[in-house]
Motif scaffolding. Structure first.
Motif, PDB file in Angstrom:
ATOM      1  N   ILE A  23       3.078  36.798 -45.582  1.00  0.00           N
ATOM      2  CA  ILE A  23       4.530  36.640 -45.893  1.00  0.00           C
ATOM      3  C   ILE A  23       5.294  37.604 -46.638  1.00  0.00           C
ATOM      4  O   ILE A  23       6.300  37.829 -46.023  1.00  0.00           O
ATOM      5  CB  ILE A  23       4.734  34.904 -46.353  1.00  0.00           C
ATOM      6  CG1 ILE A  23       4.143  33.961 -45.559  1.00  0.00           C
ATOM      7  CG2 ILE A  23       6.069  34.662 -46.722  1.00  0.00           C
ATOM      8  CD1 ILE A  23       3.676  32.767 -46.290  1.00  0.00           C
ATOM      9  N   ARG A  24       4.826  37.939 -47.615  1.00  0.00           N
ATOM     10  CA  ARG A  24       5.335  39.332 -48.183  1.00  0.00           C
ATOM     11  C   ARG A  24       5.570  40.290 -47.473  1.00  0.00           C
ATOM     12  O   ARG A  24       6.417  40.964 -47.520  1.00  0.00           O
ATOM     13  CB  ARG A  24       4.386  39.685 -49.527  1.00  0.00           C
ATOM     14  CG  ARG A  24       4.594  38.809 -50.878  1.00  0.00           C
ATOM     15  CD  ARG A  24       3.685  39.312 -51.833  1.00  0.00           C
ATOM     16  NE  ARG A  24       3.777  38.332 -52.699  1.00  0.00           N
ATOM     17  CZ  ARG A  24       2.694  38.241 -53.676  1.00  0.00           C
ATOM     18  NH1 ARG A  24       1.696  38.722 -53.512  1.00  0.00           N
ATOM     19  NH2 ARG A  24       2.812  37.422 -54.712  1.00  0.00           N
ATOM     20  N   CYS A  25       4.570  40.631 -46.672  1.00  0.00           N
ATOM     21  CA  CYS A  25       4.769  41.650 -45.696  1.00  0.00           C
ATOM     22  C   CYS A  25       5.598  41.259 -44.656  1.00  0.00           C
ATOM     23  O   CYS A  25       6.892  42.019 -44.287  1.00  0.00           O
ATOM     24  CB  CYS A  25       3.431  41.829 -44.605  1.00  0.00           C
ATOM     25  SG  CYS A  25       3.537  43.180 -43.500  1.00  0.00           S
ATOM     26  N   ALA A  26       5.841  40.103 -44.037  1.00  0.00           N
ATOM     27  CA  ALA A  26       6.716  39.424 -42.954  1.00  0.00           C
ATOM     28  C   ALA A  26       8.212  39.510 -43.482  1.00  0.00           C
ATOM     29  O   ALA A  26       9.078  39.814 -42.444  1.00  0.00           O
ATOM     30  CB  ALA A  26       6.386  38.164 -42.537  1.00  0.00           C
ATOM     31  N   VAL A  27       8.500  39.206 -44.484  1.00  0.00           N
ATOM     32  CA  VAL A  27       9.983  38.945 -44.937  1.00  0.00           C
ATOM     33  C   VAL A  27      10.498  40.209 -45.150  1.00  0.00           C
ATOM     34  O   VAL A  27      11.773  40.355 -45.276  1.00  0.00           O
ATOM     35  CB  VAL A  27       9.954  38.206 -46.428  1.00  0.00           C
ATOM     36  CG1 VAL A  27       9.440  36.863 -46.100  1.00  0.00           C
ATOM     37  CG2 VAL A  27       9.158  38.989 -47.575  1.00  0.00           C
ATOM     38  N   THR A  28       9.977  41.429 -45.325  1.00  0.00           N
ATOM     39  CA  THR A  28      10.450  42.868 -45.297  1.00  0.00           C
ATOM     40  C   THR A  28      11.159  43.145 -44.020  1.00  0.00           C
ATOM     41  O   THR A  28      11.875  44.391 -43.961  1.00  0.00           O
ATOM     42  CB  THR A  28       9.620  43.689 -45.685  1.00  0.00           C
ATOM     43  OG1 THR A  28       8.578  43.918 -44.702  1.00  0.00           O
ATOM     44  CG2 THR A  28       8.825  43.449 -46.976  1.00  0.00           C
ATOM     45  N   PHE A  29      10.830  42.277 -42.869  1.00  0.00           N
ATOM     46  CA  PHE A  29      11.378  42.676 -41.560  1.00  0.00           C
ATOM     47  C   PHE A  29      12.627  41.703 -41.072  1.00  0.00           C
ATOM     48  O   PHE A  29      12.578  40.631 -41.593  1.00  0.00           O
ATOM     49  CB  PHE A  29      10.132  42.817 -40.608  1.00  0.00           C
ATOM     50  CG  PHE A  29       9.249  43.661 -40.791  1.00  0.00           C
ATOM     51  CD1 PHE A  29       9.308  45.107 -40.235  1.00  0.00           C
ATOM     52  CD2 PHE A  29       8.059  43.269 -41.493  1.00  0.00           C
ATOM     53  CE1 PHE A  29       8.492  45.891 -40.446  1.00  0.00           C
ATOM     54  CE2 PHE A  29       6.885  44.428 -41.551  1.00  0.00           C
ATOM     55  CZ  PHE A  29       7.119  45.833 -41.014  1.00  0.00           C
ATOM     56  N   ASN A  30      13.482  42.342 -40.201  1.00  0.00           N
ATOM     57  CA  ASN A  30      14.598  41.494 -39.794  1.00  0.00           C
ATOM     58  C   ASN A  30      14.253  40.672 -38.534  1.00  0.00           C
ATOM     59  O   ASN A  30      14.830  39.788 -38.359  1.00  0.00           O
ATOM     60  CB  ASN A  30      15.774  42.343 -39.491  1.00  0.00           C
ATOM     61  CG  ASN A  30      16.341  42.935 -40.999  1.00  0.00           C
ATOM     62  OD1 ASN A  30      16.371  42.327 -41.840  1.00  0.00           O
ATOM     63  ND2 ASN A  30      16.777  44.401 -40.469  1.00  0.00           N
ATOM     64  N   SER A  46       6.748  31.664 -43.378  1.00  0.00           N
ATOM     65  CA  SER A  46       6.713  30.385 -43.907  1.00  0.00           C
ATOM     66  C   SER A  46       5.503  29.876 -44.271  1.00  0.00           C
ATOM     67  O   SER A  46       4.458  29.750 -43.481  1.00  0.00           O
ATOM     68  CB  SER A  46       7.166  29.393 -42.996  1.00  0.00           C
ATOM     69  OG  SER A  46       6.757  27.885 -43.479  1.00  0.00           O
ATOM     70  N   LEU A  47       5.400  30.004 -45.522  1.00  0.00           N
ATOM     71  CA  LEU A  47       3.719  29.764 -46.358  1.00  0.00           C
ATOM     72  C   LEU A  47       3.206  28.244 -45.646  1.00  0.00           C
ATOM     73  O   LEU A  47       2.058  28.177 -45.189  1.00  0.00           O
ATOM     74  CB  LEU A  47       3.845  29.625 -47.503  1.00  0.00           C
ATOM     75  CG  LEU A  47       2.340  29.499 -48.327  1.00  0.00           C
ATOM     76  CD1 LEU A  47       1.289  30.569 -48.220  1.00  0.00           C
ATOM     77  CD2 LEU A  47       2.621  29.320 -50.091  1.00  0.00           C
ATOM     78  N   LEU A  48       3.936  27.339 -45.839  1.00  0.00           N
ATOM     79  CA  LEU A  48       3.496  26.066 -45.318  1.00  0.00           C
ATOM     80  C   LEU A  48       3.042  26.237 -43.676  1.00  0.00           C
ATOM     81  O   LEU A  48       2.082  25.739 -43.327  1.00  0.00           O
ATOM     82  CB  LEU A  48       4.488  24.965 -45.441  1.00  0.00           C
ATOM     83  CG  LEU A  48       3.915  23.660 -45.214  1.00  0.00           C
ATOM     84  CD1 LEU A  48       2.639  23.182 -45.862  1.00  0.00           C
ATOM     85  CD2 LEU A  48       5.183  22.344 -45.193  1.00  0.00           C
TER      86      LEU A  48
END
Length: 84
Positions: A23-30, A46-48
Motif C-alpha cells: 500500500i505504501r508503494c501503491a499510494v505513490t501513484f496517481n 486499501s489495507l482492509l
C-alpha cells in the motif's frame, strides 16, 4: 488500462507487514490500482481490501492499473509482490 497476472512470491502470504508495504508503494501513484485473486478484486491502496483477498504464496494475482502512470505502477507493484 493495463492488466498483468503474476505469481505471488512472498513466503507466508500477504500478511499485514507485506500488505502495508504494498500500500505504501501503491499510494505513490496517481493511477487507479486494483489487485485481484480469483474472482475478487480490491483497491490496492486499501489495507482492509488487500488483506480480505487472503493471498498466499504461489497464488495467481492480477494487477490492474488505469491512469497516467499505470506502467510504472504495475512494475512497482509486481516488485513488491514477488521479491522479499
Amino acid at each position: 488500462m493495463i492488466r498483468k497476472e503474476i505469481n505471488f512470491g512472498l513466503q507466508g502470504g500477504l500478511q499485514r507487514e507485506a500488505a502495508t508495504n504494498l500500500i505504501r508503494c501503491a499510494v505513490t501513484f496517481n493511477s487507479r490500482l486494483l489487485i485481484g485473486r480469483g474472482s475478487r478484486e480490491a483497491n490496492a491502496k486499501s489495507l482492509l481490501g488487500v488483506l480480505s483477498l487472503g493471498i498466499k504464496e504461489g497464488d495467481a494475482v492480477t494487477l490492474s492499473a488505469d491512469g497516467s502512470d499505470e506502467a510504472e505502477a504495475i512494475a512497482a507493484l509486481e516488485r513488491c509482490l514477488t521479491q522479499a
